[in-house]
Design a protein around this motif. Structure first.
Motif, mmCIF file in Angstrom:
data_model
loop_
_atom_site.group_PDB
_atom_site.id
_atom_site.type_symbol
_atom_site.label_atom_id
_atom_site.label_comp_id
_atom_site.label_asym_id
_atom_site.label_seq_id
_atom_site.Cartn_x
_atom_site.Cartn_y
_atom_site.Cartn_z
ATOM 1 N N SER A 1 -7.289 0.175 -4.860
ATOM 2 C CA SER A 1 -7.741 -1.206 -4.896
ATOM 3 C C SER A 1 -7.395 -1.838 -6.251
ATOM 4 C CB SER A 1 -9.253 -1.254 -4.653
ATOM 5 O OG SER A 1 -9.756 -2.542 -4.831
ATOM 6 N N ARG A 2 -7.616 -1.101 -7.321
ATOM 7 C CA ARG A 2 -7.301 -1.582 -8.670
ATOM 8 C C ARG A 2 -5.795 -1.762 -8.839
ATOM 9 N NH1 ARG A 2 -5.426 1.072 -12.359
ATOM 10 N NH2 ARG A 2 -6.094 3.087 -11.612
ATOM 11 N N THR B 1 -10.712 -6.016 1.533
ATOM 12 C CA THR B 1 -9.388 -6.424 2.009
ATOM 13 C C THR B 1 -8.513 -5.201 2.250
ATOM 14 O OG1 THR B 1 -9.569 -8.476 0.758
ATOM 15 C CG2 THR B 1 -7.345 -7.811 1.430
ATOM 16 N N LEU B 2 -8.637 -4.219 1.374
ATOM 17 C CA LEU B 2 -7.828 -3.012 1.458
ATOM 18 C C LEU B 2 -8.220 -2.123 2.643
ATOM 19 C CD1 LEU B 2 -5.668 -1.182 0.240
ATOM 20 C CD2 LEU B 2 -7.427 -0.281 -1.309
ATOM 21 N N SER B 3 -9.496 -2.037 2.928
ATOM 22 C CA SER B 3 -9.989 -1.121 3.962
ATOM 23 C C SER B 3 -9.327 -1.326 5.332
ATOM 24 C CB SER B 3 -11.509 -1.235 4.070
ATOM 25 O OG SER B 3 -12.008 -0.213 4.879
ATOM 26 N N VAL C 1 0.848 -1.206 0.000
ATOM 27 C CA VAL C 1 0.000 0.000 0.000
ATOM 28 C C VAL C 1 0.877 1.248 0.000
ATOM 29 C CG1 VAL C 1 -1.656 1.361 1.352
ATOM 30 C CG2 VAL C 1 -1.981 -1.117 1.113
ATOM 31 N N VAL D 1 -9.626 5.331 -3.021
ATOM 32 C CA VAL D 1 -9.590 3.953 -2.529
ATOM 33 C C VAL D 1 -9.866 2.997 -3.695
ATOM 34 C CG1 VAL D 1 -10.700 2.260 -1.007
ATOM 35 C CG2 VAL D 1 -10.172 4.550 -0.157
ATOM 36 N N LYS D 2 -10.782 3.377 -4.553
ATOM 37 C CA LYS D 2 -11.129 2.545 -5.712
ATOM 38 C C LYS D 2 -9.910 2.343 -6.620
ATOM 39 C CE LYS D 2 -14.257 2.414 -9.664
ATOM 40 N NZ LYS D 2 -15.326 3.122 -10.376
ATOM 41 N N GLN E 1 -4.649 -4.712 -6.906
ATOM 42 C CA GLN E 1 -5.436 -5.897 -7.226
ATOM 43 C C GLN E 1 -5.962 -6.558 -5.958
ATOM 44 O OE1 GLN E 1 -3.824 -8.365 -10.377
ATOM 45 N NE2 GLN E 1 -2.672 -6.640 -11.191
ATOM 46 N N LEU E 2 -6.504 -5.701 -5.072
ATOM 47 C CA LEU E 2 -7.116 -6.145 -3.819
ATOM 48 C C LEU E 2 -8.572 -5.690 -3.793
ATOM 49 C CD1 LEU E 2 -4.436 -5.149 -1.143
ATOM 50 C CD2 LEU E 2 -5.002 -7.462 -1.915
ATOM 51 N N GLU E 3 -9.417 -6.521 -3.225
ATOM 52 C CA GLU E 3 -10.803 -6.133 -3.030
ATOM 53 C C GLU E 3 -10.860 -4.996 -2.009
ATOM 54 O OE1 GLU E 3 -13.583 -7.246 -4.583
ATOM 55 O OE2 GLU E 3 -12.217 -8.411 -5.857
ATOM 56 N N PRO E 4 -11.789 -4.043 -2.184
ATOM 57 C CA PRO E 4 -11.919 -2.962 -1.198
ATOM 58 C C PRO E 4 -12.098 -3.475 0.234
ATOM 59 C CG PRO E 4 -13.188 -2.436 -3.156
ATOM 60 C CD PRO E 4 -12.686 -3.856 -3.330
#
Length: 151
Positions: free
Chosen positions: A61-62, A70-72, A45, A57-58, A65-68
């Motif tokens: 995430s892209r 997972t990233l949050s 990150v 955040v979007k 290559q992590l789902e939001p």
């Protein structure tokens, strides 16, 4: 593999080699990142933010290559550590923008020591690692159906 060999043999599976390589290489990062207070996912990150901040955040995430979802939690822990902040976007109130704090920007200087430390721990030539990176990038593109130039 010859005709007589078992196509299901564990040692012939690309997925097995990739999984073991990923686990063992990421484990090499742990003692290098620990003094910085980062886990490997948090380091990824921070790498993205050092290059692209501020970023939504979007988009982050892209990039990672992590789902939001997972990233949050990663962002929340980095925010609690004082390395970044999440604010509503000035252009779109629905979107969250992620930006580094001065402490987060300052950590970049320490992070410059990470790549050479990992290369040293691997004991591999940089050219060999760059070739591996290119091959893995092609594997990722093939697995995700994305066409990428090999030039």
């Amino acid at each position: 593999m010859t005709a007589g060999e078992n196509p299901l043999a564990l040692e012939h599976q690309v997925c097995f080699a990739l999984a073991v390589a990923a686990r063992t290489v990421i484990a090499l990062y742990r003692p290098v990142l620990e003094p910085m207070g980062l886990t490997h996912p948090q380091y990824l990150v921070m790498l993205a933010l050092w290059e692209h901040e501020p970023v939504s955040v979007k988009d982050l995430s892209r990039m990672l290559q992590l789902e939001p979802a997972t990233l949050s939690p990663l962002l929340k822990r980095l925010e609690v550590a004082g390395l970044l902040r999440r604010d509503r976007s000035a252009t779109d109130e629905r979107a969250l923008a992620v930006a580094l704090t001065p402490k987060g920007r300052a950590l970049r200087d320490q992070a410059l020591e990470v790549p050479p430390a990992i290369v040293e721990r691997l004991g591999m030539d940089v050219d060999e690692l760059m070739d591996l990176h290119g091959r893995l990038t092609r594997v990722i593109a093939a697995a995700t159906g994305v066409e990428k130039s090999t030039a």
